[in-house]
Design a protein around this motif. Structure first.
Motif, PDB file in Angstrom:
ATOM      1  N   THR A  23     -23.347  46.265  -5.863  1.00  0.00           N
ATOM      2  CA  THR A  23     -23.912  46.839  -7.132  1.00  0.00           C
ATOM      3  C   THR A  23     -22.604  47.358  -7.391  1.00  0.00           C
ATOM      4  O   THR A  23     -21.457  47.330  -7.053  1.00  0.00           O
ATOM      5  CB  THR A  23     -24.617  48.082  -6.678  1.00  0.00           C
ATOM      6  N   THR A  25     -21.808  50.665  -7.923  1.00  0.00           N
ATOM      7  CA  THR A  25     -21.208  51.748  -7.036  1.00  0.00           C
ATOM      8  C   THR A  25     -20.635  51.427  -5.871  1.00  0.00           C
ATOM      9  O   THR A  25     -19.366  51.497  -5.617  1.00  0.00           O
ATOM     10  CB  THR A  25     -22.467  52.849  -7.018  1.00  0.00           C
ATOM     11  N   ILE A  55     -33.035  54.957  -1.488  1.00  0.00           N
ATOM     12  CA  ILE A  55     -33.118  54.797  -3.031  1.00  0.00           C
ATOM     13  C   ILE A  55     -33.855  53.422  -3.218  1.00  0.00           C
ATOM     14  O   ILE A  55     -33.344  52.505  -2.643  1.00  0.00           O
ATOM     15  CB  ILE A  55     -31.769  54.881  -3.750  1.00  0.00           C
ATOM     16  N   THR A  88     -28.971  58.194  -9.770  1.00  0.00           N
ATOM     17  CA  THR A  88     -30.316  57.993  -8.985  1.00  0.00           C
ATOM     18  C   THR A  88     -31.218  59.206  -9.828  1.00  0.00           C
ATOM     19  O   THR A  88     -30.825  60.366  -9.675  1.00  0.00           O
ATOM     20  CB  THR A  88     -30.090  58.085  -7.617  1.00  0.00           C
ATOM     21  N   VAL A  90     -34.585  61.462  -8.915  1.00  0.00           N
ATOM     22  CA  VAL A  90     -35.662  61.740  -7.812  1.00  0.00           C
ATOM     23  C   VAL A  90     -36.682  62.265  -8.570  1.00  0.00           C
ATOM     24  O   VAL A  90     -36.798  63.275  -9.465  1.00  0.00           O
ATOM     25  CB  VAL A  90     -35.116  62.894  -6.842  1.00  0.00           C
ATOM     26  N   VAL A 110     -39.235  60.022  -4.469  1.00  0.00           N
ATOM     27  CA  VAL A 110     -38.609  59.110  -4.508  1.00  0.00           C
ATOM     28  C   VAL A 110     -37.546  58.925  -5.365  1.00  0.00           C
ATOM     29  O   VAL A 110     -37.515  59.440  -6.554  1.00  0.00           O
ATOM     30  CB  VAL A 110     -39.799  57.639  -4.653  1.00  0.00           C
ATOM     31  N   GLY A 111     -36.387  58.328  -5.054  1.00  0.00           N
ATOM     32  CA  GLY A 111     -35.223  58.303  -5.658  1.00  0.00           C
ATOM     33  C   GLY A 111     -35.215  56.813  -6.367  1.00  0.00           C
ATOM     34  O   GLY A 111     -35.467  55.954  -5.418  1.00  0.00           O
ATOM     35  N   ARG A 113     -33.330  54.136  -9.042  1.00  0.00           N
ATOM     36  CA  ARG A 113     -32.239  53.563  -9.739  1.00  0.00           C
ATOM     37  C   ARG A 113     -32.012  52.321 -10.304  1.00  0.00           C
ATOM     38  O   ARG A 113     -32.644  51.290  -9.703  1.00  0.00           O
ATOM     39  CB  ARG A 113     -30.889  53.970  -8.929  1.00  0.00           C
ATOM     40  N   ALA A 133     -32.264  50.004  -1.028  1.00  0.00           N
ATOM     41  CA  ALA A 133     -31.025  49.688  -0.609  1.00  0.00           C
ATOM     42  C   ALA A 133     -30.078  51.046  -0.270  1.00  0.00           C
ATOM     43  O   ALA A 133     -29.813  51.606  -1.470  1.00  0.00           O
ATOM     44  CB  ALA A 133     -30.321  48.837  -1.514  1.00  0.00           C
ATOM     45  N   PRO A 134     -29.927  51.317   0.882  1.00  0.00           N
ATOM     46  CA  PRO A 134     -28.775  52.396   1.130  1.00  0.00           C
ATOM     47  C   PRO A 134     -27.432  51.717   1.185  1.00  0.00           C
ATOM     48  O   PRO A 134     -27.333  50.243   0.834  1.00  0.00           O
ATOM     49  CB  PRO A 134     -29.103  52.654   2.486  1.00  0.00           C
ATOM     50  N   SER A 135     -26.386  52.299   0.983  1.00  0.00           N
ATOM     51  CA  SER A 135     -25.052  51.729   1.222  1.00  0.00           C
ATOM     52  C   SER A 135     -24.852  50.875   2.439  1.00  0.00           C
ATOM     53  O   SER A 135     -25.642  51.266   3.563  1.00  0.00           O
ATOM     54  CB  SER A 135     -23.919  52.965   1.198  1.00  0.00           C
ATOM     55  N   LEU A 186     -28.099  66.814  -6.553  1.00  0.00           N
ATOM     56  CA  LEU A 186     -28.055  66.488  -5.103  1.00  0.00           C
ATOM     57  C   LEU A 186     -26.819  66.063  -4.462  1.00  0.00           C
ATOM     58  O   LEU A 186     -26.367  66.457  -3.288  1.00  0.00           O
ATOM     59  CB  LEU A 186     -29.363  65.868  -4.589  1.00  0.00           C
ATOM     60  N   ARG A 218     -33.423  68.239   1.542  1.00  0.00           N
ATOM     61  CA  ARG A 218     -33.730  67.312   0.442  1.00  0.00           C
ATOM     62  C   ARG A 218     -32.971  66.120   0.308  1.00  0.00           C
ATOM     63  O   ARG A 218     -33.623  65.189   0.075  1.00  0.00           O
ATOM     64  CB  ARG A 218     -33.846  68.076  -0.827  1.00  0.00           C
ATOM     65  N   SER A 219     -31.885  66.151   0.634  1.00  0.00           N
ATOM     66  CA  SER A 219     -30.993  65.085   0.553  1.00  0.00           C
ATOM     67  C   SER A 219     -30.090  64.886   1.763  1.00  0.00           C
ATOM     68  O   SER A 219     -29.010  65.659   1.681  1.00  0.00           O
ATOM     69  CB  SER A 219     -30.763  64.987  -0.795  1.00  0.00           C
TER      70      SER A 219
HETATM   71  O1  TXA Z   1     -25.064  54.241  -5.317  1.00  0.00           O
HETATM   72  C1  TXA Z   1     -25.744  54.305  -4.530  1.00  0.00           C
HETATM   73  O2  TXA Z   1     -26.720  55.324  -4.707  1.00  0.00           O
HETATM   74  C2  TXA Z   1     -25.895  53.235  -3.334  1.00  0.00           C
HETATM   75  C3  TXA Z   1     -26.233  51.848  -3.847  1.00  0.00           C
HETATM   76  C4  TXA Z   1     -26.361  50.778  -2.829  1.00  0.00           C
HETATM   77  O3  TXA Z   1     -27.076  51.972  -4.855  1.00  0.00           O
HETATM   78  N1  TXA Z   1     -26.831  53.779  -2.495  1.00  0.00           N
HETATM   79  C5  TXA Z   1     -26.814  54.921  -1.666  1.00  0.00           C
HETATM   80  O4  TXA Z   1     -27.685  54.826  -0.848  1.00  0.00           O
HETATM   81  O5  TXA Z   1     -25.591  55.646  -1.814  1.00  0.00           O
HETATM   82  P1  TXA Z   1     -27.519  55.785   0.425  1.00  0.00           P
HETATM   83  O6  TXA Z   1     -28.832  55.628   1.325  1.00  0.00           O
HETATM   84  O7  TXA Z   1     -26.171  55.624   1.124  1.00  0.00           O
HETATM   85  O8  TXA Z   1     -27.599  57.372  -0.017  1.00  0.00           O
HETATM   86  C6  TXA Z   1     -28.708  57.733  -0.876  1.00  0.00           C
HETATM   87  C7  TXA Z   1     -28.518  59.320  -0.842  1.00  0.00           C
HETATM   88  C8  TXA Z   1     -29.026  60.086   0.455  1.00  0.00           C
HETATM   89  O9  TXA Z   1     -28.000  61.059   0.543  1.00  0.00           O
HETATM   90  C9  TXA Z   1     -30.283  60.532   0.483  1.00  0.00           C
HETATM   91  O10 TXA Z   1     -30.530  61.242   1.163  1.00  0.00           O
HETATM   92  C10 TXA Z   1     -30.381  60.510  -1.228  1.00  0.00           C
HETATM   93  O11 TXA Z   1     -29.963  59.666  -1.828  1.00  0.00           O
HETATM   94  N2  TXA Z   1     -32.034  60.262  -1.393  1.00  0.00           N
HETATM   95  C11 TXA Z   1     -32.795  59.156  -1.508  1.00  0.00           C
HETATM   96  N3  TXA Z   1     -34.020  59.388  -1.627  1.00  0.00           N
HETATM   97  C12 TXA Z   1     -34.085  60.655  -2.014  1.00  0.00           C
HETATM   98  C13 TXA Z   1     -35.218  61.534  -2.373  1.00  0.00           C
HETATM   99  N4  TXA Z   1     -36.439  60.995  -2.434  1.00  0.00           N
HETATM  100  N5  TXA Z   1     -35.024  62.840  -2.304  1.00  0.00           N
HETATM  101  C14 TXA Z   1     -33.808  63.284  -2.283  1.00  0.00           C
HETATM  102  N6  TXA Z   1     -32.716  62.640  -1.827  1.00  0.00           N
HETATM  103  C15 TXA Z   1     -32.841  61.311  -1.901  1.00  0.00           C
END
Ligand code: TXA
Ligand code: MG
Length: 327
Positions: A23, A25, A55, A88, A90, A110-111, A113, A133-135, A186, A218-219
């Protein structure tokens, strides 16, 4: 090549597999966001705690709307300004939606993007479902910004890594909570508070070192210790080389076990292999930062000294990641 790779990735995703995709990012570890078993594999591969939501990536506004209970005017305005891109949103989860509990960590939000990377977009379009997809790193390690970073950390655990080149943004997306009033950042990122405020009016940003516990819950990405290299990392500034060396010795590290990442006051009396220079420009710095941290880890540096970033809004996402890496 592009079309064949899209097809292959989509086939695996349809079969409930997990694949690493580029992606803009950072690289993501993707699975069908509507398939609870596929998403469970992401947690297993990363060693990710179940309380950390993932996310959901979409490829148009209609798909985003399908993931949420309500699409407020603010979401529409932000999407218009910043999507596709590193933001992203939320939002409130539908009561009886199709998104399984493990994606949202059982939460009420839900987050979502819409990424700008053409490969990621093509795969989501080909699948016809959103991708969780998380990182694509092991939990708590540095996010990958190229395919080799992914291979080194989790290559043995997944059947496909798509090489889409160096991630153009280089740090993770800004996470903005639209369920609070005013909207709350966040996780800071390259879409910074002032750009958001120009669209939403007021935004709450996470300024202080002391994150509120509520926000961290929350995050979980807000937890202090996160995104860390193996070496100890410190953020310093120095007037000249003598002061830099003095500060390193004060930390009780040997100069030759130390790697410097500088943007403005470039030291010249160190071995060239131990100094990285990234231009004094927030976008260039974000794009290069994680690759430098990965490189320091690969070279077994004991101390990484990063020259302090400016305090302007453009650098807030970078300052945030450095603070966490140093925690
Ligand atoms: O740039 C990005 O966001 C990358 C690419 C792959 O899209 N993804 C990413 O995902 O960094 P991850 O899982 O490594 O980090 C996502 C962050 C986490 O801190 C998570 O807690 C927060 O977003 N998050 C996801 N859904 C959430 C929600 N419903 N409420 C609050 N925080 C949320
Ligand atoms: Mg991550």
């Amino acid at each position: 090549m592009f079309a064949a790779a899209v097809k292959r990735a989509a086939e695996l995703l349809r079969a409930g597999e997990v694949v690493a995709l580029p992606t803009e990012t950072v690289y993501g570890l993707a699975a069908n966001a509507l398939d609870v078993h596929a998403v469970a594999k992401i947690f297993q591969i990363k060693g990710r705690p179940a309380h950390n939501p993932i996310i959901v990536h979409v490829v148009d506004i209609g798909m985003a709307k399908n993931c949420v209970a309500d699409w407020p005017p603010l979401a529409a305005a932000l999407a218009k300004s910043f999507w596709p891109g590193p933001l992203t949103l939320v939002l409130v989860l539908p009561r009886a939606g199709k998104i399984p509990d493990n994606v949202t960590a059982g939460g009420a939000t839900v987050g979502v993007r819409w990424p700008s990377h053409p490969f990621m977009q093509a795969v989501i379009r080909e699948c016809g479902f959103p991708l969780a997809a998380p990182s694509a790193n092991l939990s708590n390690q540095i996010s990958p910004t190229n395919a080799e970073h992914v291979r080194a950390q989790i290559g043995g655990k997944i059947s496909l890594i798509v090489d889409g080149g160096q991630s153009q943004v280089g740090i993770e997306s800004t996470v903005l909570d639209l369920t609070s009033t005013p909207p709350r950042i966040l996780r800071p990122g390259m879409v910074h508070a002032e750009s958001l405020a120009a669209v939403c009016g007021e935004v709450q940003s996470q300024k202080s070192k002391v994150q509120s516990r509520d926000a961290a819950l929350r995050s979980p990405g807000l937890l202090e210790k996160h995104y860390s290299p193996k070496a100890k990392l410190v953020v310093l500034d120095w007037r000249d080389e003598a002061e830099l060396k003095f500060k390193i010795r004060n930390l009780k590290f040997e100069i030759n076990k130390c790697h410097i990442v500088a943007h403005t006051t470039i030291p010249t009396g160190f071995s060239a292999a131990n100094v990285s220079v990234i231009p004094h420009d927030a976008e260039a710095f974000a794009r290069a930062l994680y690759a430098e941290l990965h490189r320091c880890d690969a070279a077994s540096a004991e101390l990484i000294v990063v020259e302090a970033p400016p305090e302007s809004p453009e650098w807030s996402g970078i300052a945030d990641r450095l603070r966490r890496a140093a925690a």
